[in-house]
Design a protein around this motif. Sequence first.
Motif, PDB file in Angstrom:
ATOM      1  N   GLU A 111      -4.224  38.956 -14.562  1.00  0.00           N
ATOM      2  CA  GLU A 111      -4.264  40.352 -15.104  1.00  0.00           C
ATOM      3  C   GLU A 111      -5.833  40.886 -15.776  1.00  0.00           C
ATOM      4  OE1 GLU A 111      -3.065  42.577 -19.593  1.00  0.00           O
ATOM      5  OE2 GLU A 111      -2.318  40.568 -19.156  1.00  0.00           O
ATOM      6  N   ILE A 112      -6.414  39.808 -15.994  1.00  0.00           N
ATOM      7  CA  ILE A 112      -7.778  40.177 -16.492  1.00  0.00           C
ATOM      8  C   ILE A 112      -8.504  40.662 -14.843  1.00  0.00           C
ATOM      9  CG2 ILE A 112     -10.202  39.415 -17.443  1.00  0.00           C
ATOM     10  CD1 ILE A 112      -8.343  37.966 -19.509  1.00  0.00           C
ATOM     11  N   ILE A 113      -8.507  39.653 -14.102  1.00  0.00           N
ATOM     12  CA  ILE A 113      -9.157  39.828 -12.837  1.00  0.00           C
ATOM     13  C   ILE A 113      -8.848  41.289 -12.255  1.00  0.00           C
ATOM     14  CG2 ILE A 113      -9.180  39.142 -10.242  1.00  0.00           C
ATOM     15  CD1 ILE A 113     -10.897  37.605 -12.567  1.00  0.00           C
ATOM     16  N   GLN A 114      -7.388  41.624 -12.223  1.00  0.00           N
ATOM     17  CA  GLN A 114      -7.095  42.802 -11.506  1.00  0.00           C
ATOM     18  C   GLN A 114      -7.681  43.919 -12.403  1.00  0.00           C
ATOM     19  OE1 GLN A 114      -2.844  42.830 -11.570  1.00  0.00           O
ATOM     20  NE2 GLN A 114      -2.792  40.841 -10.089  1.00  0.00           N
ATOM     21  N   LYS A 115      -7.808  44.140 -13.813  1.00  0.00           N
ATOM     22  CA  LYS A 115      -8.167  45.129 -14.316  1.00  0.00           C
ATOM     23  C   LYS A 115      -9.740  45.187 -14.285  1.00  0.00           C
ATOM     24  CE  LYS A 115      -4.593  45.919 -17.725  1.00  0.00           C
ATOM     25  NZ  LYS A 115      -4.267  46.250 -19.247  1.00  0.00           N
ATOM     26  N   LEU A 116     -10.402  44.087 -14.050  1.00  0.00           N
ATOM     27  CA  LEU A 116     -11.760  44.223 -13.743  1.00  0.00           C
ATOM     28  C   LEU A 116     -12.164  44.813 -12.604  1.00  0.00           C
ATOM     29  CD1 LEU A 116     -13.091  40.749 -15.166  1.00  0.00           C
ATOM     30  CD2 LEU A 116     -13.778  42.705 -15.951  1.00  0.00           C
ATOM     31  N   HIS A 117     -11.616  44.668 -11.660  1.00  0.00           N
ATOM     32  CA  HIS A 117     -11.619  45.209 -10.277  1.00  0.00           C
ATOM     33  C   HIS A 117     -11.453  46.707 -10.367  1.00  0.00           C
ATOM     34  CE1 HIS A 117     -12.669  41.705  -7.887  1.00  0.00           C
ATOM     35  NE2 HIS A 117     -11.796  41.056  -8.738  1.00  0.00           N
ATOM     36  N   LYS A 118     -10.386  46.999 -11.051  1.00  0.00           N
ATOM     37  CA  LYS A 118      -9.929  48.664 -11.251  1.00  0.00           C
ATOM     38  C   LYS A 118     -11.291  49.289 -12.013  1.00  0.00           C
ATOM     39  CE  LYS A 118      -5.022  48.251 -11.096  1.00  0.00           C
ATOM     40  NZ  LYS A 118      -3.804  48.340 -11.767  1.00  0.00           N
ATOM     41  N   ILE A 119     -11.627  48.639 -13.158  1.00  0.00           N
ATOM     42  CA  ILE A 119     -12.699  49.190 -13.960  1.00  0.00           C
ATOM     43  C   ILE A 119     -14.132  49.488 -13.058  1.00  0.00           C
ATOM     44  CG2 ILE A 119     -14.467  48.725 -15.638  1.00  0.00           C
ATOM     45  CD1 ILE A 119     -12.071  47.289 -17.090  1.00  0.00           C
TER      46      ILE A 119
END
Length: 120
Positions: A111-119
């Motif tokens: 979850e954190i990795i996916q959101k970091l890539h979106k940010i």
Amino acid sequence: MVAWRKCCLRGCRTAGVTAKDEVRFFAFPHNDKNKRKRWIEACVYEHQPFNPGSKDVVCSLHFLEKWIQNADKGHLDPRGRPYKRTHLDPNAIPTIFAAMDDSKFMDFDDEIIQKLHKIR
């Protein structure tokens, strides 16, 4: 119709999303001084002193999913009715920032990795 908003956190590219997008914006706390202090303390990657204004918002990509409440997930408001709009849990604080070293999360938190890539 586009609601032009831009996340106030450094390095976040989220801005100008439509109502159909999954990203939501939440106002930086102003009335609750303790909550505001916790949010500012959580924003360790921001330039100091960090003092967001009354119109500053933080996008939903900076929060873990467990803090985001909406009717689709079966969340109820304090009166026991389904939420009509997306809300944050009262204890939510921003926890995901563009400046984070994602290599620390690679093995255990998708979850954190996916959101970091979106940010970014």
